[in-house]
Design a protein around this motif. Structure first.
Motif, PDB file in Angstrom:
ATOM      1  N   ALA A   1       0.821  -1.216   0.000  1.00 49.34           N
ATOM      2  CA  ALA A   1       0.000   0.000   0.000  1.00 49.34           C
ATOM      3  C   ALA A   1       0.853   1.263   0.000  1.00 49.34           C
ATOM      4  O   ALA A   1       0.491   2.267  -0.610  1.00 49.34           O
ATOM      5  N   ILE A   2       1.991   1.216   0.652  1.00 46.17           N
ATOM      6  CA  ILE A   2       2.867   2.388   0.736  1.00 46.17           C
ATOM      7  C   ILE A   2       3.891   2.410  -0.389  1.00 46.17           C
ATOM      8  O   ILE A   2       4.175   3.450  -0.972  1.00 46.17           O
ATOM      9  N   CYS A   3       4.436   1.263  -0.698  1.00 51.39           N
ATOM     10  CA  CYS A   3       5.594   1.204  -1.586  1.00 51.39           C
ATOM     11  C   CYS A   3       5.291   0.661  -2.974  1.00 51.39           C
ATOM     12  O   CYS A   3       6.167   0.641  -3.830  1.00 51.39           O
ATOM     13  N   GLY A   4       4.088   0.213  -3.200  1.00 53.91           N
ATOM     14  CA  GLY A   4       3.737  -0.358  -4.494  1.00 53.91           C
ATOM     15  C   GLY A   4       3.676   0.688  -5.595  1.00 53.91           C
ATOM     16  O   GLY A   4       3.966   1.864  -5.383  1.00 53.91           O
ATOM     17  N   PRO A   5       3.269   0.278  -6.765  1.00 54.35           N
ATOM     18  CA  PRO A   5       3.319   1.147  -7.939  1.00 54.35           C
ATOM     19  C   PRO A   5       2.218   2.193  -8.025  1.00 54.35           C
ATOM     20  O   PRO A   5       2.112   2.894  -9.015  1.00 54.35           O
ATOM     21  N   TYR A   6       1.423   2.339  -7.006  1.00 51.96           N
ATOM     22  CA  TYR A   6       0.238   3.181  -7.101  1.00 51.96           C
ATOM     23  C   TYR A   6       0.550   4.663  -7.277  1.00 51.96           C
ATOM     24  O   TYR A   6      -0.248   5.399  -7.838  1.00 51.96           O
ATOM     25  N   TRP A   7       1.713   5.097  -6.810  1.00 50.43           N
ATOM     26  CA  TRP A   7       2.076   6.506  -6.970  1.00 50.43           C
ATOM     27  C   TRP A   7       2.173   6.889  -8.438  1.00 50.43           C
ATOM     28  O   TRP A   7       1.976   8.043  -8.795  1.00 50.43           O
ATOM     29  N   THR A   8       2.461   5.933  -9.303  1.00 47.33           N
ATOM     30  CA  THR A   8       2.626   6.250 -10.722  1.00 47.33           C
ATOM     31  C   THR A   8       1.336   6.767 -11.339  1.00 47.33           C
ATOM     32  O   THR A   8       1.376   7.444 -12.358  1.00 47.33           O
ATOM     33  N   PHE A   9       0.212   6.461 -10.718  1.00 48.61           N
ATOM     34  CA  PHE A   9      -1.074   6.867 -11.271  1.00 48.61           C
ATOM     35  C   PHE A   9      -1.626   8.137 -10.621  1.00 48.61           C
ATOM     36  O   PHE A   9      -2.734   8.552 -10.917  1.00 48.61           O
TER      37      PHE A   9
ATOM     38  N   ALA B   1       1.047  14.265 -11.378  1.00 51.78           N
ATOM     39  CA  ALA B   1       2.505  14.448 -11.428  1.00 51.78           C
ATOM     40  C   ALA B   1       3.048  15.242 -10.245  1.00 51.78           C
ATOM     41  O   ALA B   1       4.128  14.938  -9.738  1.00 51.78           O
ATOM     42  N   GLU B   2       2.310  16.230  -9.779  1.00 52.04           N
ATOM     43  CA  GLU B   2       2.817  17.064  -8.684  1.00 52.04           C
ATOM     44  C   GLU B   2       2.893  16.316  -7.354  1.00 52.04           C
ATOM     45  O   GLU B   2       3.625  16.705  -6.454  1.00 52.04           O
ATOM     46  N   LYS B   3       2.164  15.229  -7.212  1.00 51.71           N
ATOM     47  CA  LYS B   3       2.192  14.440  -5.973  1.00 51.71           C
ATOM     48  C   LYS B   3       3.272  13.356  -5.986  1.00 51.71           C
ATOM     49  O   LYS B   3       3.670  12.861  -4.938  1.00 51.71           O
ATOM     50  N   ARG B   4       3.733  12.979  -7.157  1.00 48.92           N
ATOM     51  CA  ARG B   4       4.632  11.832  -7.281  1.00 48.92           C
ATOM     52  C   ARG B   4       5.953  11.961  -6.531  1.00 48.92           C
ATOM     53  O   ARG B   4       6.368  11.006  -5.879  1.00 48.92           O
TER      54      ARG B   4
ATOM     55  N   ALA C   1      -1.391   7.348 -18.327  1.00 57.19           N
ATOM     56  CA  ALA C   1      -2.482   8.183 -18.846  1.00 57.19           C
ATOM     57  C   ALA C   1      -3.767   7.368 -19.005  1.00 57.19           C
ATOM     58  O   ALA C   1      -4.863   7.862 -18.694  1.00 57.19           O
ATOM     59  N   GLU C   2      -3.646   6.127 -19.464  1.00 55.73           N
ATOM     60  CA  GLU C   2      -4.824   5.263 -19.610  1.00 55.73           C
ATOM     61  C   GLU C   2      -5.479   4.994 -18.259  1.00 55.73           C
ATOM     62  O   GLU C   2      -6.703   5.058 -18.128  1.00 55.73           O
ATOM     63  N   VAL C   3      -4.663   4.678 -17.260  1.00 58.16           N
ATOM     64  CA  VAL C   3      -5.202   4.392 -15.927  1.00 58.16           C
ATOM     65  C   VAL C   3      -5.830   5.647 -15.329  1.00 58.16           C
ATOM     66  O   VAL C   3      -6.928   5.599 -14.771  1.00 58.16           O
ATOM     67  N   GLN C   4      -5.152   6.772 -15.461  1.00 57.14           N
ATOM     68  CA  GLN C   4      -5.694   8.016 -14.924  1.00 57.14           C
ATOM     69  C   GLN C   4      -7.030   8.360 -15.582  1.00 57.14           C
ATOM     70  O   GLN C   4      -7.964   8.796 -14.910  1.00 57.14           O
ATOM     71  N   ALA C   5      -7.124   8.152 -16.886  1.00 60.55           N
ATOM     72  CA  ALA C   5      -8.382   8.430 -17.588  1.00 60.55           C
ATOM     73  C   ALA C   5      -9.485   7.487 -17.106  1.00 60.55           C
ATOM     74  O   ALA C   5     -10.617   7.917 -16.860  1.00 60.55           O
ATOM     75  N   ALA C   6      -9.148   6.225 -16.941  1.00 58.66           N
ATOM     76  CA  ALA C   6     -10.141   5.248 -16.490  1.00 58.66           C
ATOM     77  C   ALA C   6     -10.622   5.539 -15.074  1.00 58.66           C
ATOM     78  O   ALA C   6     -11.794   5.333 -14.748  1.00 58.66           O
ATOM     79  N   LEU C   7      -9.723   6.037 -14.235  1.00 59.82           N
ATOM     80  CA  LEU C   7     -10.067   6.324 -12.839  1.00 59.82           C
ATOM     81  C   LEU C   7     -10.485   7.777 -12.613  1.00 59.82           C
ATOM     82  O   LEU C   7     -10.746   8.175 -11.480  1.00 59.82           O
TER      83      LEU C   7
END
Length: 132
Positions: free
Chosen positions: A11-19, A22-25, A124-130
């Motif tokens: 939950a903390i270290c997984g790939p979720y930050w990529t989605f 950009a300013e939060k990454r 971009a695809e994931v962000q659009a879907a979510l």
């Protein structure tokens, strides 16, 4: 208990930050690296070392190993994490290498079905879907 810890690690270290936007990454990446180095990877390294088989528990993979593989392989593949795993040989060489060589895992990793390392297009695809 081990699986619950790995879920928290994911939950903390997984790939979720990529989605995330950009300013939060940068802050999310920094947090993931700090939490990994200071909390999770040292414990996982100790568990792998004590077990001595390349798996978290026993001589064969468990659900905890499967869950952990996702994050450890992500750390190894994403440039944002740099050489994070280099200080954790049991996590990187013993676990990552051994788990990657399991025939079904190896087949999956070499297949088009493999979950991709997120790039800008995938993000971009994931962000659009979510609707992020």
């Amino acid at each position: 208990m081990l699986f619950a810890g790995i879920k928290a690690f994911d939950a903390i270290c997984g790939p979720y930050w990529t989605f995330q936007p950009a300013e939060k990454r940068p802050d999310l990446i920094k947090r993931a690296i700090n939490e990994s180095k200071n909390r999770y990877l040292p414990v996982l390294e100790k568990v792998f070392k004590e077990n001595g088989t390349g798996f978290l528990v026993g001589n064969s993979p468990t659900i905890a190993d499967c869950a952990l593989f996702h994050d450890i392989s992500f750390f190894d593949e994403m440039p944002e994490y740099g050489d994070l795993l280099d200080g954790y040989p049991y996590c990187k060489q013993a676990f990552l290498t051994k788990f990657s060589e399991i025939p079904g895992v190896k087949k999956y990793l070499n297949s088009p079905r493999r979950f991709p390392v997120p790039d800008d297009e995938h993000t971009a695809e994931v962000q659009a879907a979510l609707h992020i």
